[in-house]
Every structure is written in structure tokens, then in C-alpha cells.
Design an enzyme around this catalytic site. Structure first.
Site, PDB file in Angstrom:
ATOM      1  N   CYS A 141     -13.515  -3.593 -28.739  1.00 30.51           N
ATOM      2  CA  CYS A 141     -12.328  -2.710 -28.292  1.00 30.51           C
ATOM      3  C   CYS A 141     -11.496  -3.710 -27.574  1.00 30.51           C
ATOM      4  O   CYS A 141     -11.731  -4.381 -26.932  1.00 30.51           O
ATOM      5  CB  CYS A 141     -12.940  -1.567 -27.376  1.00 30.51           C
ATOM      6  SG  CYS A 141     -13.960  -0.497 -28.024  1.00 30.51           S
ATOM      7  N   CYS A 144     -10.579  -4.079 -23.777  1.00 30.49           N
ATOM      8  CA  CYS A 144     -11.828  -4.365 -22.868  1.00 30.49           C
ATOM      9  C   CYS A 144     -12.280  -5.897 -22.947  1.00 30.49           C
ATOM     10  O   CYS A 144     -12.483  -6.437 -23.963  1.00 30.49           O
ATOM     11  CB  CYS A 144     -12.947  -3.451 -23.340  1.00 30.49           C
ATOM     12  SG  CYS A 144     -14.374  -3.638 -22.393  1.00 30.49           S
ATOM     13  N   GLY A 192     -21.410  -3.451 -22.229  1.00 31.19           N
ATOM     14  CA  GLY A 192     -22.148  -3.246 -23.199  1.00 31.19           C
ATOM     15  C   GLY A 192     -21.919  -1.824 -23.664  1.00 31.19           C
ATOM     16  O   GLY A 192     -21.271  -0.708 -23.031  1.00 31.19           O
ATOM     17  N   ASN A 325      -6.518  -0.763 -16.965  1.00 28.97           N
ATOM     18  CA  ASN A 325      -6.509  -1.687 -15.928  1.00 28.97           C
ATOM     19  C   ASN A 325      -6.044  -2.957 -16.796  1.00 28.97           C
ATOM     20  O   ASN A 325      -6.564  -3.531 -17.738  1.00 28.97           O
ATOM     21  CB  ASN A 325      -8.013  -1.995 -15.580  1.00 28.97           C
ATOM     22  CG  ASN A 325      -8.229  -3.121 -14.605  1.00 28.97           C
ATOM     23  OD1 ASN A 325      -7.186  -3.324 -13.826  1.00 28.97           O
ATOM     24  ND2 ASN A 325      -9.425  -3.412 -14.039  1.00 28.97           N
TER      25      ASN A 325
END
Ligand code: SAH
Length: 392
Positions: A141, A144, A192, A325
């Protein structure tokens, strides 16, 4: 930011970070085994079966992870059992605290040099542990940090459980001021993709919910497994007859955008993944949590809120919005607050329960993935410019 004194850990071992060995699974640990398996293992070592319960009571009941503290065991027995059933799986290499000590993050080195992290979050009424299920992640992704690292390897059952037992011990020590001393929740929202390490994660869940001394005795509904939406594994989970909470990282209500934000969507589409989530909710009677990281001008448009509202209307689901974030070097940022508020308003108007996740731990890179990513960068093992968020 106030960095508080943290509980003592072993000194930094910089060479341990840079010495990257071939990924390999760790030695067997008692948390890999159920009570019957531990009895058999202990018998195999020529020890009486009751030692299995004794060890289990120390580890799961009293949260003692170090055999040296198990002083009721004869020393020869202790040495043997330590070597065979209590090998050190996790070595802390960094621990940070913020939010006045209510959030603590630990970076661990595994036996093969792989790095993972766990976060403990204290609230007035509960303490939550956020744990990793894999070293790295293969889901890619783009927003991330862990997703940028790629997958190193799956964690073993005991590597997962030991994170929780450690954090439960920190909670029990009273180190998280203003919170009850008992760890009550576990979220698989660290590094994970839990459902990509399916059998071990399910076994770890079984250990977490089994009553002591077999396990930690946590309530199933206080355990959350978060997934990008691996549909066959979600279907398998339905068949397990467990009632853990399922979180689905949706992040977009339309395939065009989700194909990009959650690349596994190219394989299992929004409709299919939501169907599996709703079936899980129907089977367990528990609401699924739809995770949606709000990214400025990417997935935060009013029409997407409306589309999401239509998809979830009348379903056993609620939306957990996560302010993105923002990650150093990434082109993406969190949505402005008025945009976030409008997104929430539209979802609620559609009758969909919606909350905005708190942003615990940001000051300490509290976001799962970021600290380990930083270490990897320092060690020259790959520059990571992204970041990941930790869940509550
Ligand atoms: N692989 C699992 C669990 C890992 S992360 C999953 O994807 O569900 C837990 C949550 O944090 C996921 O919803 C993930 O999409 C989200 N997340 C990752 N990076 C983030 C970021 N930079 N900002 C906000 N949320 C993020």
C-alpha cells in the site's frame, strides 16, 4: 513532546541492526504450543508433565518471560527448559514513550536480525497492544511505510504472542499511568498483513484467548484482526467460528482508486471484499470496522463519502476514519479538518456509525512501520520515505 524515562532495556546493539542475516523462523517456544503440546515437549525432555503447567503459569499467568526469574524450578531443569522452550525471541533495541507515558513503542530485533515493533496505548478505561504479525509486509500500500519495505518473513506464533505477553507485563507493572494495569485489548495493526500469515495468526489468537495457564485469557471481542481484504482468508476466518473483531482497510469505495491505494484490490474488488466482511459480521453478530485513511484530495471527496455511505447503509459495519499520518517524502497529506468533518457528516447522514481514530504516538513515530523503517534506512538496508499509522 515529552520523552519519559522508559523501563530498562538492554543497550543498543548497532551491529545487530546492520547485521542482516537470511530470514529464518525462530526456534520453538512454549507459546508456539498449546498445553497438550507443552506437556508432550516437557515429557520429551525427560521432565515430569506438571512442569508444563508450572512454566505456563509463569509465562501466561504471571507474565514472566525470563526463566532466571522462575526460581521454583531446580536450576538444571530451568536451564534445560530455557534452552528448549523459552529461547529469547525478541530483543528490545529501542523503546520510546509519549502522550505523558500513555503510549509506548518498542522496536524489536528478532533472532535473524529482522526488525518489528509493538505499541502499547493506555486509556483511562483500557490498555491496548498493537502488535506485528510479519516482518515487513508484501501488500505494498503506497501510503504505508511497512508497505514500502516489502515482506521479510512471517512471524511465528510465539513471536506474536511474546509481544503481547511483554506488553501485558509492562501494563501490569503500572508503567502506563492513568490506565488500569491489565492489558485488555490486542489489535493486529502493527507491521504486516495478518491474514497473509493466516495459520500462525489464528494460532496466536487462540493462545491469547485461552484461559491461563494455557493462554492469556483475553476476550475475543477485544481482539481485532485488520486486513487489506484477502477474501479467501476472510472466508476461512468465517469458518473458524471465532468472534474476534474484523477490521477491513478499505480506504476507497471505488475500484479505480482502491486498485491504487490497496493494490490487492486488483485481485479482490470492493464489492467482493465488502461481501466477505458483511458475511463475517453476520456470522459473528459483530460489527466490522471499515478503516479509511483520509488523504487530502485523494479519497476525501464528498461523493466518495456518499458512495461509501450507500455501500454500508443498513449493514453491520462502522467506519473508522484515520487522519493520514503524512510520511516524509510522500506527496500525500491528511485531509483538512473541515473536509474530514464533512466526510463524517455525510456518512452519519447515510446512517453509518462513524468515528475518527485518535492519532496516538505520532510524536514517537508511533505509527507502526516508521521506527523500524528508520532503523532500516540507517542500516543502509533500503531508504524508506513513507510512514504508517498505528491504530487504537
Ligand atoms: N495489513 C493490515 C494491518 C496493518 S496497518 C491492514 O492493512 O489492515 C493498520 C492500519 O493502518 C490499516 O488500516 C492501514 O491501512 C493503516 N495505515 C497504514 N499506513 C497509514 C498511514 N500512513 N496513515 C494512516 N493509516 C495508515
Amino acid at each position: 513532546m515529552t520523552i519519559l524515562p522508559v523501563i530498562p532495556i538492554s543497550p543498543d546493539q548497532p551491529d545487530a541492526v546492520s547485521t542482516r542475516r537470511r530470514p529464518s523462523m525462530p526456534p520453538r517456544h512454549l507459546a508456539d504450543l498449546d498445553l497438550a503440546g507443552r506437556k508432550a515437549a516437557v515429557a520429551g525432555l525427560g521432565e515430569p508433565a506438571f512442569r508444563a503447567k508450572q512454566l505456563s503459569t509463569h509465562y501466561f499467568g504471571r507474565l514472566v518471560r525470563d526463566a532466571a526469574e522462575m526460581t521454583d524450578l531446580p536450576s538444571a531443569t530451568r536451564d534445560k527448559l530455557t534452552t528448549e522452550l523459552l529461547p529469547t525471541l525478541l530483543t528490545p533495541i529501542r523503546e520510546q514513550a509519549c502522550d505523558d507515558g500513555a503510549t509506548r513503542k518498542t522496536l524489536w530485533r528478532l533472532h535473524d536480525g529482522a526488525l518489528v515493533e509493538s505499541v502499547l496505548m493506555g486509556y483511562p478505561d483500557r490498555i491496548t497492544a498493537c502488535v506485528s504479525s510479519q516482518a515487513g509486509c508484501g501488500m505494498a500500500c503506497p501510503f504505508c511505510a511497512t508497505g514500502q519495505q516489502g515482506l521479510t518473513r512471517n512471524l511465528s506464533v510465539a513471536e506474536i504472542v511474546d509481544q503481547v505477553v511483554y506488553l501485558a507485563g509492562v501494563a501490569a507493572s503500572g508503567a502506563v499511568t492513568g490506565s488500569p494495569p491489565r492489558l485488555s485489548r490486542v489489535v493486529f495493526m502493527g507491521m504486516g498483513e495478518p491474514l497473509a500469515n493466516y495459520p500462525r495468526v489464528i494460532e496466536a489468537v487462540r493462545r491469547l484467548i485461552a484461559p491461563a495457564p494455557e493462554g492469556l485469557g483475553l476476550s475475543q471481542r477485544h481482539i481485532t484482526v485488520s486486513t487489506v481484504g484477502l477474501v479467501p482468508a476472510m472466508r476461512r476466518l468465517i469458518a473458524e467460528q471465532l468472534s474476534v473483531t474484523l477490521a477491513l482497510s478499505l480506504h476507497a469505495p471505488d475500484d479505480d482508486l482502491r486498485d491504487e491505494l490497496v493494490p490487492v484490490n486488483q485481485r479482490w474488488k470492493v464489492a467482493e471484499v465488502l461481501d466477505a466482511a458483511f458475511d463475517y459480521a453476520a456470522q459473528t453478530g459483530r460489527r466490522v470496522s471499515i478503516e479509511y485513511a483520509l488523504i487530502r484530495d485523494v479519497n476525501d471527496q464528498p461523493w466518495r463519502a456518499d458512495l461509501l455511505g450507500r455501500l454500508l447503509h443498513g449493514k453491520l459495519a462502522h467506519v473508522n476514519l484515520i487522519p493520514l499520518n503524512p510520511t516524509p517524502g510522500s506527496k500525500w497529506d491528511a485531509s483538512p479538518k473541515p473536509v474530514e468533518r464533512e466526510f463524517v457528516r455525510r456518512l452519519r447522514e447515510a446512517g453509518v456509525a462513524t468515528t475518527v481514530r485518535d492519532t496516538r504516538g505520532r510524536e514517537i513515530d508511533g505509527a507502526c512501520g516508521q521506527l523500524a523503517a528508520g532503523e532500516l534506512t540507517q542500516a543502509g538496508a533500503g531508504a524508506v520515505a513513507a510512514d504508517a499509522e498505528v491504530a487504537q
